[in-house]
Structures are given as C-alpha cells and as structure tokens.
Design a protein around this motif. Structure first.
Motif, PDB file in Angstrom:
ATOM      1  N   ASN A 149      54.372  25.438  48.366  1.00 12.57           N
ATOM      2  CA  ASN A 149      55.592  24.914  47.758  1.00 12.57           C
ATOM      3  C   ASN A 149      55.826  25.441  46.349  1.00 12.57           C
ATOM      4  O   ASN A 149      56.671  24.915  45.619  1.00 12.57           O
ATOM      5  CB  ASN A 149      55.572  23.384  47.747  1.00 12.57           C
ATOM      6  N   PHE A 150      55.077  26.469  45.962  1.00 12.63           N
ATOM      7  CA  PHE A 150      55.325  27.119  44.673  1.00 12.63           C
ATOM      8  C   PHE A 150      56.370  28.209  44.852  1.00 12.63           C
ATOM      9  O   PHE A 150      56.376  28.938  45.847  1.00 12.63           O
ATOM     10  CB  PHE A 150      54.052  27.750  44.117  1.00 12.63           C
ATOM     11  N   THR A 151      57.264  28.315  43.866  1.00 16.51           N
ATOM     12  CA  THR A 151      58.237  29.401  43.810  1.00 16.51           C
ATOM     13  C   THR A 151      57.795  30.361  42.707  1.00 16.51           C
ATOM     14  O   THR A 151      57.310  29.916  41.662  1.00 16.51           O
ATOM     15  CB  THR A 151      59.647  28.856  43.506  1.00 16.51           C
ATOM     16  N   TYR A 152      57.981  31.665  42.938  1.00 13.61           N
ATOM     17  CA  TYR A 152      57.404  32.651  42.022  1.00 13.61           C
ATOM     18  C   TYR A 152      58.456  33.570  41.415  1.00 13.61           C
ATOM     19  O   TYR A 152      59.440  33.938  42.064  1.00 13.61           O
ATOM     20  CB  TYR A 152      56.379  33.530  42.761  1.00 13.61           C
ATOM     21  N   LEU A 153      58.203  33.926  40.167  1.00 11.51           N
ATOM     22  CA  LEU A 153      58.949  34.994  39.507  1.00 11.51           C
ATOM     23  C   LEU A 153      57.948  35.777  38.667  1.00 11.51           C
ATOM     24  O   LEU A 153      57.180  35.195  37.892  1.00 11.51           O
ATOM     25  CB  LEU A 153      60.046  34.426  38.602  1.00 11.51           C
ATOM     26  N   ASN A 154      57.926  37.093  38.851  1.00 16.04           N
ATOM     27  CA  ASN A 154      57.009  37.949  38.103  1.00 16.04           C
ATOM     28  C   ASN A 154      57.816  38.840  37.160  1.00 16.04           C
ATOM     29  O   ASN A 154      58.555  39.711  37.593  1.00 16.04           O
ATOM     30  CB  ASN A 154      56.181  38.797  39.078  1.00 16.04           C
ATOM     31  N   ILE A 155      57.688  38.565  35.868  1.00 18.32           N
ATOM     32  CA  ILE A 155      58.310  39.372  34.827  1.00 18.32           C
ATOM     33  C   ILE A 155      57.238  39.685  33.785  1.00 18.32           C
ATOM     34  O   ILE A 155      56.750  38.777  33.114  1.00 18.32           O
ATOM     35  CB  ILE A 155      59.483  38.639  34.138  1.00 18.32           C
ATOM     36  N   PRO A 156      56.811  40.937  33.634  1.00 16.36           N
ATOM     37  CA  PRO A 156      55.780  41.254  32.638  1.00 16.36           C
ATOM     38  C   PRO A 156      56.204  40.805  31.237  1.00 16.36           C
ATOM     39  O   PRO A 156      57.365  40.956  30.848  1.00 16.36           O
ATOM     40  CB  PRO A 156      55.651  42.774  32.723  1.00 16.36           C
ATOM     41  N   TYR A 157      55.261  40.251  30.484  1.00 12.28           N
ATOM     42  CA  TYR A 157      55.581  39.674  29.183  1.00 12.28           C
ATOM     43  C   TYR A 157      56.192  40.702  28.239  1.00 12.28           C
ATOM     44  O   TYR A 157      57.029  40.367  27.392  1.00 12.28           O
ATOM     45  CB  TYR A 157      54.336  39.046  28.548  1.00 12.28           C
ATOM     46  N   PHE A 158      55.809  41.994  28.404  1.00 14.80           N
ATOM     47  CA  PHE A 158      56.362  42.991  27.471  1.00 14.80           C
ATOM     48  C   PHE A 158      57.844  43.249  27.721  1.00 14.80           C
ATOM     49  O   PHE A 158      58.523  43.827  26.888  1.00 14.80           O
ATOM     50  CB  PHE A 158      55.559  44.300  27.522  1.00 14.80           C
ATOM     51  N   ASP A 159      58.357  42.800  28.865  1.00 17.17           N
ATOM     52  CA  ASP A 159      59.801  42.875  29.113  1.00 17.17           C
ATOM     53  C   ASP A 159      60.540  41.712  28.459  1.00 17.17           C
ATOM     54  O   ASP A 159      61.777  41.670  28.479  1.00 17.17           O
ATOM     55  CB  ASP A 159      60.094  42.869  30.619  1.00 17.17           C
ATOM     56  N   LEU A 160      59.780  40.751  27.912  1.00 17.97           N
ATOM     57  CA  LEU A 160      60.383  39.564  27.314  1.00 17.97           C
ATOM     58  C   LEU A 160      60.198  39.517  25.801  1.00 17.97           C
ATOM     59  O   LEU A 160      60.554  38.527  25.166  1.00 17.97           O
ATOM     60  CB  LEU A 160      59.766  38.302  27.940  1.00 17.97           C
ATOM     61  N   LEU A 161      59.673  40.594  25.228  1.00 15.20           N
ATOM     62  CA  LEU A 161      59.394  40.587  23.790  1.00 15.20           C
ATOM     63  C   LEU A 161      60.657  40.429  22.954  1.00 15.20           C
ATOM     64  O   LEU A 161      60.618  39.862  21.848  1.00 15.20           O
ATOM     65  CB  LEU A 161      58.662  41.878  23.394  1.00 15.20           C
ATOM     66  N   ASP A 162      61.793  40.893  23.480  1.00 12.39           N
ATOM     67  CA  ASP A 162      63.053  40.794  22.739  1.00 12.39           C
ATOM     68  C   ASP A 162      63.827  39.524  23.064  1.00 12.39           C
ATOM     69  O   ASP A 162      64.931  39.319  22.547  1.00 12.39           O
ATOM     70  CB  ASP A 162      63.930  42.013  23.025  1.00 12.39           C
ATOM     71  N   GLY A 163      63.273  38.686  23.925  1.00 12.11           N
ATOM     72  CA  GLY A 163      63.941  37.434  24.260  1.00 12.11           C
ATOM     73  C   GLY A 163      63.927  37.147  25.747  1.00 12.11           C
ATOM     74  O   GLY A 163      63.616  38.016  26.577  1.00 12.11           O
ATOM     75  N   VAL A 164      64.271  35.897  26.083  1.00 13.36           N
ATOM     76  CA  VAL A 164      64.217  35.457  27.488  1.00 13.36           C
ATOM     77  C   VAL A 164      65.604  35.260  28.081  1.00 13.36           C
ATOM     78  O   VAL A 164      65.747  34.737  29.186  1.00 13.36           O
ATOM     79  CB  VAL A 164      63.422  34.135  27.588  1.00 13.36           C
ATOM     80  N   GLU A 165      66.639  35.723  27.356  1.00 13.02           N
ATOM     81  CA  GLU A 165      68.009  35.473  27.811  1.00 13.02           C
ATOM     82  C   GLU A 165      68.274  36.027  29.213  1.00 13.02           C
ATOM     83  O   GLU A 165      68.954  35.384  30.031  1.00 13.02           O
ATOM     84  CB  GLU A 165      69.017  36.093  26.824  1.00 13.02           C
ATOM     85  N   GLU A 166      67.702  37.178  29.513  1.00 13.55           N
ATOM     86  CA  GLU A 166      68.013  37.828  30.800  1.00 13.55           C
ATOM     87  C   GLU A 166      67.387  37.115  31.993  1.00 13.55           C
ATOM     88  O   GLU A 166      67.780  37.372  33.134  1.00 13.55           O
ATOM     89  CB  GLU A 166      67.556  39.291  30.768  1.00 13.55           C
ATOM     90  N   ILE A 167      66.431  36.229  31.778  1.00 13.64           N
ATOM     91  CA  ILE A 167      65.828  35.539  32.930  1.00 13.64           C
ATOM     92  C   ILE A 167      66.186  34.052  32.979  1.00 13.64           C
ATOM     93  O   ILE A 167      65.785  33.349  33.906  1.00 13.64           O
ATOM     94  CB  ILE A 167      64.286  35.676  32.934  1.00 13.64           C
ATOM     95  N   GLU A 168      66.967  33.582  32.008  1.00 15.45           N
ATOM     96  CA  GLU A 168      67.262  32.148  31.957  1.00 15.45           C
ATOM     97  C   GLU A 168      67.946  31.658  33.227  1.00 15.45           C
ATOM     98  O   GLU A 168      67.650  30.554  33.711  1.00 15.45           O
ATOM     99  CB  GLU A 168      68.125  31.827  30.741  1.00 15.45           C
ATOM    100  N   ASP A 169      68.842  32.481  33.788  1.00 10.46           N
ATOM    101  CA  ASP A 169      69.550  32.030  34.989  1.00 10.46           C
ATOM    102  C   ASP A 169      68.682  32.102  36.245  1.00 10.46           C
ATOM    103  O   ASP A 169      69.092  31.650  37.319  1.00 10.46           O
ATOM    104  CB  ASP A 169      70.835  32.846  35.201  1.00 10.46           C
ATOM    105  N   GLN A 170      67.463  32.643  36.136  1.00  4.19           N
ATOM    106  CA  GLN A 170      66.545  32.696  37.284  1.00  4.19           C
ATOM    107  C   GLN A 170      65.542  31.551  37.265  1.00  4.19           C
ATOM    108  O   GLN A 170      64.726  31.424  38.168  1.00  4.19           O
ATOM    109  CB  GLN A 170      65.783  34.022  37.287  1.00  4.19           C
ATOM    110  N   LEU A 171      65.624  30.714  36.216  1.00  3.37           N
ATOM    111  CA  LEU A 171      64.654  29.632  36.055  1.00  3.37           C
ATOM    112  C   LEU A 171      65.303  28.280  36.325  1.00  3.37           C
ATOM    113  O   LEU A 171      66.460  28.051  35.955  1.00  3.37           O
ATOM    114  CB  LEU A 171      64.084  29.649  34.636  1.00  3.37           C
ATOM    115  N   PRO A 172      64.586  27.356  36.955  1.00  4.76           N
ATOM    116  CA  PRO A 172      65.162  26.041  37.257  1.00  4.76           C
ATOM    117  C   PRO A 172      65.176  25.140  36.020  1.00  4.76           C
ATOM    118  O   PRO A 172      64.277  25.208  35.178  1.00  4.76           O
ATOM    119  CB  PRO A 172      64.199  25.485  38.314  1.00  4.76           C
ATOM    120  N   LYS A 173      66.203  24.310  35.931  1.00 10.53           N
ATOM    121  CA  LYS A 173      66.281  23.335  34.838  1.00 10.53           C
ATOM    122  C   LYS A 173      65.666  21.992  35.254  1.00 10.53           C
ATOM    123  O   LYS A 173      65.303  21.184  34.397  1.00 10.53           O
ATOM    124  CB  LYS A 173      67.740  23.110  34.455  1.00 10.53           C
ATOM    125  N   ASP A 174      65.575  21.758  36.573  1.00 11.64           N
ATOM    126  CA  ASP A 174      65.169  20.447  37.078  1.00 11.64           C
ATOM    127  C   ASP A 174      63.791  20.470  37.736  1.00 11.64           C
ATOM    128  O   ASP A 174      63.458  19.606  38.537  1.00 11.64           O
ATOM    129  CB  ASP A 174      66.197  19.939  38.084  1.00 11.64           C
TER     130      ASP A 174
END
Length: 376
Positions: free
Chosen positions: A41-66
């Motif tokens: 029942n785990f959902t996965y997203l793999n984004i290497p941390y070095f792709d997020l050094l400039d911010g997390v804006e590009e993945i915000e819509d892929q993450l659940p709020k609830d």
C-alpha cells in the motif's frame, strides 16, 4: 521548526500493517531500482535529491496533501534537506526517514512464532529491509540462536529481557549475503558456536562441528535441534528440525523460491546437490513440518502475524522450484535464472571465515542492497 523524522521501527510497522503511505526516494534511479522499501500500500516517487537542489516546485503537484509522505535517502542527510524544503512549501505531513536506507537495512524485529513443547518458545527475528530471518529457541532458562545477523546487541538484549542464557549459536551455512553475528555472540556470552564443517574448511577460529544427526538440547526440556545435512546452496548447508515441528531450511528452501548454488562459484557442481536435498531429503520429511527459512524475497511472503512460515507440504504443492520433474530442466532453470550476486559477497564470506575484520562502517557498506540468495 524542527524537521519531523520517522524511525525505521515505525516505518516497518506501517509496512507490516499495510498502511497507506507515500514514499519519496531521493537516491539515484539505479539505487532505487536495485533496492527500495516495499509494502503493497505504499506509493512511490523517485527523484534524485540533486534534481531538487534548486527547489521542490516541479514535484509539488506529484505529492499528496492528504497522506503522510516519507522521504528516504542513503543515510538520512539528503532526506532531511528535502523534508525541510517540502515543509517550507506548505507540506505539513512530511517525515525524513531517520538513518536512511542504511538504518532500514539493519532493523531487526523479533516476532513470536509459537510456544513449544514443555514450555519453550520460538522467536523469529525479521530483518525487513534485507530479507534476513534469524531465530531464537528458548527453553527453561536457556537459548539457542540460529543464523544471526551482525546486529548482535538485539539478540543479547532480547535474551536478557527474557531472563535466559545463550548457550548455543548456530549458522546453517557460511553466509555470503550478510555478516554473521554468530561468532561474536559466542565470544560475548561464552556460548558454543556451531558451523557445518564442510563450510568451515577455511575458517580461522575454533567452532563446534555441526554434522548430520547431531542433537543439541536447549534447557532441560526435550527441545532437540536435529541437524540434517542438506547441501546445495553451499556444500555444507545444514537444516534443523526443532521440536519435531519446525524445519529451519537456511538458504536451501524459501517460501516462494529455492536457494542459489553459485556463491562459491560452483553452480554446475552443486545444482544436483540442491535437487537431492529438495526432492529427496526434504521429501522424506513430514509434510506437517513448518518451514522457517533464513530469508524472504518479497513482502507477500510475510503472514498476517508478521512471521515468514509455511508447511512443507504446502510448499511441495505451490513452490515452482519443488515441482520440476525433469533433471535437465531443473539444472537449466537454476543455472539460467540466477540474480546478480550479492554486494561484496566475497568479502562477506571472508569476514565470516575470520580472514578479514572490517570496521563497522565498512561492514554496513558491504551489506547494503537487496537479498539475492534465491533463484528467480
């Protein structure tokens, strides 16, 4: 605001309880594909941390709020950084995995299998991140440990909590995918350390030879550990029948697969030994024996109570590796379906022989990665 963290113990409970959770793995794609935290029942997203050094804006819509989000990395540092960035972006349900995948690899959970005859107890220690399984047989103030990992304090502390003295430590074979804690526990407690002699020809230390027909009684009760020579994964692999109820198969037989015969470079030589053990030695045993292996491959092999166990008769019905009548087909299936060899398996074998003595951090690095003891 302090970064919220989740311990590997709490995450393991969520995995076992099959809770819903979103896991953001910030390791490289190769590392993620090779080995990850698993639960149905785990959902996965793999984004290497070095792709997020400039911010997390590009993945915000892929993450659940609830839904709770757990961020995992190799050691726990990069996940803290990403967790803080997500918290700043308004995600209040984000937790960094404390210690990262290294800590996940080492976590051990004791699970009671059952009571035994004359008041004894049997425990299974589940190393959920690595797929290793080890055991403690307890009877009348004494204990025996089977196929322990190098996290020896878990077993020693558990025995102290139970008020029992560790008298015997066994390894079913010379392990190649993880560092055994057997010799260390024996040194710490004064227990006898047992090894199959055919696997111990190159060891540099003294041991008790575990041979076919050997009986070792734990406590004053009639809990005998009967050794059954069962080569195939290694030439010395030895199974145990405990209390006439449980068959501890080491790395010969798993719930959904069978052991690989190649970790000493002798697949062609040992494949028929493997067949002999599975199709003759085990076939002569009672179908009612409950198989307790030294590893599991996937989370589906865990029962509802968290144990990994199944009747031998059921495995002869359902395990594909036990149902190949043609010997040539069996040989082909085994030798042509071997997964990549475990990380640093030669160094692990040499460590378990006593030939080398790596530092703690090097031992951790040697063991990182998935369990690869089975034929696919």
């Amino acid at each position: 605001m302090a970064i919220k963290e989740i311990s590997v113990k709490d995450l393991a409970e969520k995995a076992l309880q099959k809770e819903e959770l979103f896991l953001l793995d910030v390791r490289t794609e190769d590392a993620f594909q090779d080995w990850k935290i698993e639960s149905e029942n785990f959902t996965y997203l793999n984004i290497p941390y070095f792709d997020l050094l400039d911010g997390v804006e590009e993945i915000e819509d892929q993450l659940p709020k609830d839904q709770d989000i757990v961020v995992a990395c190799a050691k726990g540092g990069s996940s803290q950084m990403v967790t803080e960035m997500l918290d700043d972006a308004g995600f209040t349900n984000v937790y960094s995995l404390e210690g990262g995948m290294k800590a996940w690899s080492e976590h051990l959970m004791p699970v009671k299998v059952s009571d035994l005859t004359d008041g004894g107890e049997l425990y299974q220690f589940v190393r959920i991140g690595k797929g290793c399984l080890s055991y403690m047989v307890v009877s009348n103030g004494e204990a025996a440990i089977i196929d322990s990992t190098r996290k020896t304090d878990v077993y020693v502390n558990f025995a102290e909590q139970m008020g029992v003295t560790i008298k015997h430590v066994f390894d079913t074979h010379l392990h190649a995918d993880h560092i055994s804690g057997g010799r260390t526990i024996a040194q710490q407690t004064g227990a006898a350390y047992w090894l199959p002699p055919k696997d111990a020809e190159e060891v540099t230390f003294d041991y008790q030879p575990l041979e076919d027909g050997e009986k070792v009684t734990i406590g004053n009760t009639t809990i005998d550990i009967h050794a059954l020579y069962s080569p195939g994964h290694t030439i010395g692999s030895t199974s145990f029948v405990v209390d006439d109820q449980y068959l501890m198969t080491g790395d010969i037989l798993f719930i959904d697969s069978i052991g690989r015969p190649d970790l000493a470079g002798k697949a062609d030589d040992w494949v028929m030994d493997l067949r002999e053990t599975l199709y003759k030695r085990y076939k002569d045993l009672s179908d009612e024996l409950i198989v307790l292996p030294a590893h599991f491959m996937i989370m589906d092999e865990l029962n509802e109570d968290g144990t990994v166990a199944e009747k031998l008769g059921v495995l002869f019905e359902k395990n594909h590796g036990l149902n190949i009548e043609d010997k040539d087909e069996f040989r082909k299936m085994v030798t042509e379906n071997l997964p990549p060899q475990p990380n640093a398996y030669q160094e692990i074998r040499e460590t378990n022989m006593g030939k080398i003595d790596p530092e703690e951090e090097e031992q951790r690095e040697m063991e990182i990665g998935p369990n690869r003891c089975a034929v696919r």
